[in-house]
Scaffold this motif. Sequence first.
Motif, PDB file in Angstrom:
ATOM      1  N   PHE A  41       0.851  -1.196   0.000  1.00 37.07           N
ATOM      2  CA  PHE A  41       0.000   0.000   0.000  1.00 37.07           C
ATOM      3  C   PHE A  41       0.879   1.235   0.000  1.00 37.07           C
ATOM      4  CE2 PHE A  41      -3.125   2.814   2.429  1.00 37.07           C
ATOM      5  CZ  PHE A  41      -3.864   3.090   1.304  1.00 37.07           C
ATOM      6  N   LYS A  42       0.932   1.968   1.063  1.00 35.81           N
ATOM      7  CA  LYS A  42       1.707   3.216   1.069  1.00 35.81           C
ATOM      8  C   LYS A  42       1.978   3.622   2.506  1.00 35.81           C
ATOM      9  CE  LYS A  42      -1.604   5.169  -1.084  1.00 35.81           C
ATOM     10  NZ  LYS A  42      -2.436   6.115  -1.806  1.00 35.81           N
ATOM     11  N   GLU A  43       2.647   4.773   2.680  1.00 37.38           N
ATOM     12  CA  GLU A  43       2.982   5.276   3.998  1.00 37.38           C
ATOM     13  C   GLU A  43       1.786   6.002   4.607  1.00 37.38           C
ATOM     14  OE1 GLU A  43       6.441   7.653   3.259  1.00 37.38           O
ATOM     15  OE2 GLU A  43       7.790   6.058   3.850  1.00 37.38           O
ATOM     16  N   ILE A  44       1.612   5.837   5.918  1.00 38.07           N
ATOM     17  CA  ILE A  44       0.568   6.535   6.649  1.00 38.07           C
ATOM     18  C   ILE A  44       1.151   7.087   7.938  1.00 38.07           C
ATOM     19  CG2 ILE A  44      -1.279   5.075   5.726  1.00 38.07           C
ATOM     20  CD1 ILE A  44      -1.320   3.659   8.466  1.00 38.07           C
ATOM     21  N   ILE A  45       0.476   8.063   8.527  1.00 32.48           N
ATOM     22  CA  ILE A  45       0.844   8.601   9.830  1.00 32.48           C
ATOM     23  C   ILE A  45      -0.172   8.078  10.833  1.00 32.48           C
ATOM     24  CG2 ILE A  45       1.160  10.675  11.229  1.00 32.48           C
ATOM     25  CD1 ILE A  45       1.889  12.161   8.681  1.00 32.48           C
ATOM     26  N   LEU A  46       0.306   7.322  11.819  1.00 31.14           N
ATOM     27  CA  LEU A  46      -0.557   6.730  12.844  1.00 31.14           C
ATOM     28  C   LEU A  46      -0.453   7.580  14.106  1.00 31.14           C
ATOM     29  CD1 LEU A  46      -2.380   4.355  13.648  1.00 31.14           C
ATOM     30  CD2 LEU A  46      -0.331   3.133  14.367  1.00 31.14           C
ATOM     31  N   SER A  47      -1.605   8.057  14.599  1.00 25.76           N
ATOM     32  CA  SER A  47      -1.657   8.923  15.774  1.00 25.76           C
ATOM     33  C   SER A  47      -2.427   8.217  16.887  1.00 25.76           C
ATOM     34  CB  SER A  47      -2.342  10.252  15.427  1.00 25.76           C
ATOM     35  OG  SER A  47      -2.590  11.014  16.586  1.00 25.76           O
ATOM     36  N   SER A  48      -1.874   8.218  18.087  1.00 23.16           N
ATOM     37  CA  SER A  48      -2.519   7.574  19.235  1.00 23.16           C
ATOM     38  C   SER A  48      -2.438   8.503  20.447  1.00 23.16           C
ATOM     39  CB  SER A  48      -1.839   6.240  19.547  1.00 23.16           C
ATOM     40  OG  SER A  48      -2.366   5.665  20.721  1.00 23.16           O
ATOM     41  N   PHE A  49      -3.589   8.741  21.085  1.00 25.17           N
ATOM     42  CA  PHE A  49      -3.639   9.612  22.266  1.00 25.17           C
ATOM     43  C   PHE A  49      -4.173   8.815  23.460  1.00 25.17           C
ATOM     44  CE2 PHE A  49      -5.955  12.343  25.192  1.00 25.17           C
ATOM     45  CZ  PHE A  49      -4.996  13.297  25.500  1.00 25.17           C
ATOM     46  N   SER A  50      -3.572   8.997  24.617  1.00 25.99           N
ATOM     47  CA  SER A  50      -4.059   8.371  25.844  1.00 25.99           C
ATOM     48  C   SER A  50      -3.922   9.353  26.996  1.00 25.99           C
ATOM     49  CB  SER A  50      -3.280   7.087  26.150  1.00 25.99           C
ATOM     50  OG  SER A  50      -1.906   7.376  26.330  1.00 25.99           O
ATOM     51  N   CYS A  51      -4.907   9.347  27.860  1.00 28.28           N
ATOM     52  CA  CYS A  51      -4.924  10.243  29.019  1.00 28.28           C
ATOM     53  C   CYS A  51      -4.831   9.418  30.302  1.00 28.28           C
ATOM     54  CB  CYS A  51      -6.191  11.079  29.029  1.00 28.28           C
ATOM     55  SG  CYS A  51      -6.331  12.168  30.471  1.00 28.28           S
ATOM     56  N   VAL A  52      -3.782   9.630  31.094  1.00 28.69           N
ATOM     57  CA  VAL A  52      -3.599   8.862  32.329  1.00 28.69           C
ATOM     58  C   VAL A  52      -4.559   9.322  33.415  1.00 28.69           C
ATOM     59  CG1 VAL A  52      -1.181   8.352  31.840  1.00 28.69           C
ATOM     60  CG2 VAL A  52      -1.763  10.465  33.052  1.00 28.69           C
ATOM     61  N   SER A  53      -5.127  10.520  33.271  1.00 30.63           N
ATOM     62  CA  SER A  53      -6.014  11.047  34.305  1.00 30.63           C
ATOM     63  C   SER A  53      -7.410  10.449  34.232  1.00 30.63           C
ATOM     64  CB  SER A  53      -6.098  12.570  34.201  1.00 30.63           C
ATOM     65  OG  SER A  53      -4.827  13.155  34.394  1.00 30.63           O
ATOM     66  N   CYS A  54      -7.989  10.422  33.004  1.00 29.33           N
ATOM     67  CA  CYS A  54      -9.364   9.925  32.861  1.00 29.33           C
ATOM     68  C   CYS A  54      -9.441   8.591  32.141  1.00 29.33           C
ATOM     69  CB  CYS A  54     -10.226  10.947  32.121  1.00 29.33           C
ATOM     70  SG  CYS A  54      -9.755  11.218  30.392  1.00 29.33           S
ATOM     71  N   GLY A  55      -8.300   8.110  31.591  1.00 30.57           N
ATOM     72  CA  GLY A  55      -8.278   6.825  30.903  1.00 30.57           C
ATOM     73  C   GLY A  55      -8.795   6.853  29.487  1.00 30.57           C
ATOM     74  N   TRP A  56      -9.104   8.034  28.952  1.00 30.36           N
ATOM     75  CA  TRP A  56      -9.654   8.127  27.593  1.00 30.36           C
ATOM     76  C   TRP A  56      -8.546   7.919  26.557  1.00 30.36           C
ATOM     77  CZ3 TRP A  56      -9.465  11.859  23.480  1.00 30.36           C
ATOM     78  CH2 TRP A  56     -10.460  11.661  22.504  1.00 30.36           C
ATOM     79  N   ASN A  58      -7.650   7.511  22.104  1.00 27.47           N
ATOM     80  CA  ASN A  58      -8.134   7.811  20.760  1.00 27.47           C
ATOM     81  C   ASN A  58      -7.026   7.496  19.769  1.00 27.47           C
ATOM     82  OD1 ASN A  58      -9.780   8.819  18.669  1.00 27.47           O
ATOM     83  ND2 ASN A  58      -8.747  10.806  18.774  1.00 27.47           N
ATOM     84  N   THR A  59      -7.376   6.861  18.649  1.00 25.27           N
ATOM     85  CA  THR A  59      -6.417   6.583  17.582  1.00 25.27           C
ATOM     86  C   THR A  59      -6.941   7.143  16.281  1.00 25.27           C
ATOM     87  OG1 THR A  59      -7.403   4.431  17.102  1.00 25.27           O
ATOM     88  CG2 THR A  59      -5.577   4.483  18.683  1.00 25.27           C
ATOM     89  N   GLU A  60      -6.012   7.480  15.391  1.00 19.27           N
ATOM     90  CA  GLU A  60      -6.392   8.112  14.127  1.00 19.27           C
ATOM     91  C   GLU A  60      -5.269   7.897  13.125  1.00 19.27           C
ATOM     92  OE1 GLU A  60      -7.100  12.687  12.489  1.00 19.27           O
ATOM     93  OE2 GLU A  60      -7.333  12.215  14.622  1.00 19.27           O
ATOM     94  N   ILE A  61      -5.606   7.778  11.850  1.00 20.16           N
ATOM     95  CA  ILE A  61      -4.584   7.698  10.808  1.00 20.16           C
ATOM     96  C   ILE A  61      -4.819   8.789   9.776  1.00 20.16           C
ATOM     97  CG2 ILE A  61      -4.354   5.208  11.093  1.00 20.16           C
ATOM     98  CD1 ILE A  61      -5.587   6.182   7.794  1.00 20.16           C
TER      99      ILE A  61
END
Length: 430
Positions: A41-56, A58-61
């Motif tokens: 396929f091709k190159e992508i940018i993988l983004s991952s967010f995590s919050c230690v305070s509330c546990g929320w 989120n991932t996104e490409i």
Amino acid sequence: MSLRCLDENTSVMMEEVLQGVTNLELLNGTTRLLLTKIPFFKEIILSSFSCVSCGWTNTEIQSAGKIQEQGVCYTLKVKTKEDLNREVVKADSATTRIPELDFEIPAFTQKGSLSTIEGLLDRAVAGLEQDQSVRRATAPEVAEKIDEFIQKLGKLKEVEDEFTLVIEDPSGNSFVENPVAPQKDEALTVTRFKRTVQQDIQLGIRADDDLDEEPAGDDLETMRNEVLTFDTNCPECNAPASTNMKLVQVPHFKEVIIMATNCDSCGHRTNEVKSGGATEALGTKITLHITDPSDMARDLLKSETCSVIIPELEFELGMAALGGKFTTLEGLLKDIKDLIVSKNPFVCGDSSTTGRMQKLREFGEKIDEVIEGKMDAHIVLDDPAGNSYLQNIYAPEPDPEMTVEKYTRSFQQNEELGLNDMKTENYEEK
């Protein structure tokens, strides 16, 4: 990206992203960015967010490349639970459909994601369940119907019955894994299509008030006699470059448009061929029995709608792969070898396995044997648009080792070429 926790750092240097994973320290969480490549396929940018305070979390490409020249539509027949493990890149501009349930996730309603088929189903269920508690209090009848639909989506993961998953992306940056690559996947159909004006506007590559389908073209005679040049950007380094375009008459065939791009910055060179005429009334299937190494010097025109089949190697190259090419038979086979072996991300890095590497190397050795005339083989050019060509060295007499078959296109082939929706009867120019 919509975050529940505030981000104190809003800018990231791309140089750091290209080196690996970049951690952004936040007030209450961490965002990680990774530039990675999906095999075949091709190159992508993988983004991952995590919050230690509330546990929320989120991932996104996001695509690390540009919007492709054509849109792409993946149609997968999910028959077994193993199909649920296929990797899927779903861009935010992609529309996801399950026709059996009359279910659709419209474009730009979800962020891009890197997941699996099962993950897409779980994400759809999670989205439907999000406000169910409020609906049960305010609209219990609607909540009950949604609960019934959620159960239907959940049953799809059991794969008791075959169902169809369609991902249509006008940007061309979505992807569904083929687990048997480089062989053809019988359960997966990949089609390319030309974007409409409305889709160009949605992607932001055409102004909202620009409703003209195509700009007015130059005089045809001028194009035949001159090499036209237009500015573009290099597909490798994105530096300014120039593309030369010329109309060329192929002997015993038709006119074609040859486009060549040379980059002075990085030295990248690319060329592409497109048909200069209309789609033919009949499709063309050319079969050549390779009997001598001299066959490698035959001129060959492969349009972007042509598939290449080598029965002895159980190999099929689908339409749009490698694009349009005006080369020799040897040049086409070498391009196929480079695509499968040399430029294949499965043979290097973390994606490589001993068995897969050995299989691909054996395939490359067989291609070399065909080029050197050590292996008896046939090559089939199947072009439903009828715009491909293989030189007949006996012309104008018939070639004893080559057959050219004209056939009537199927409904599905007309659909892939966009001909079913094209109406020319009783047309009057206004």
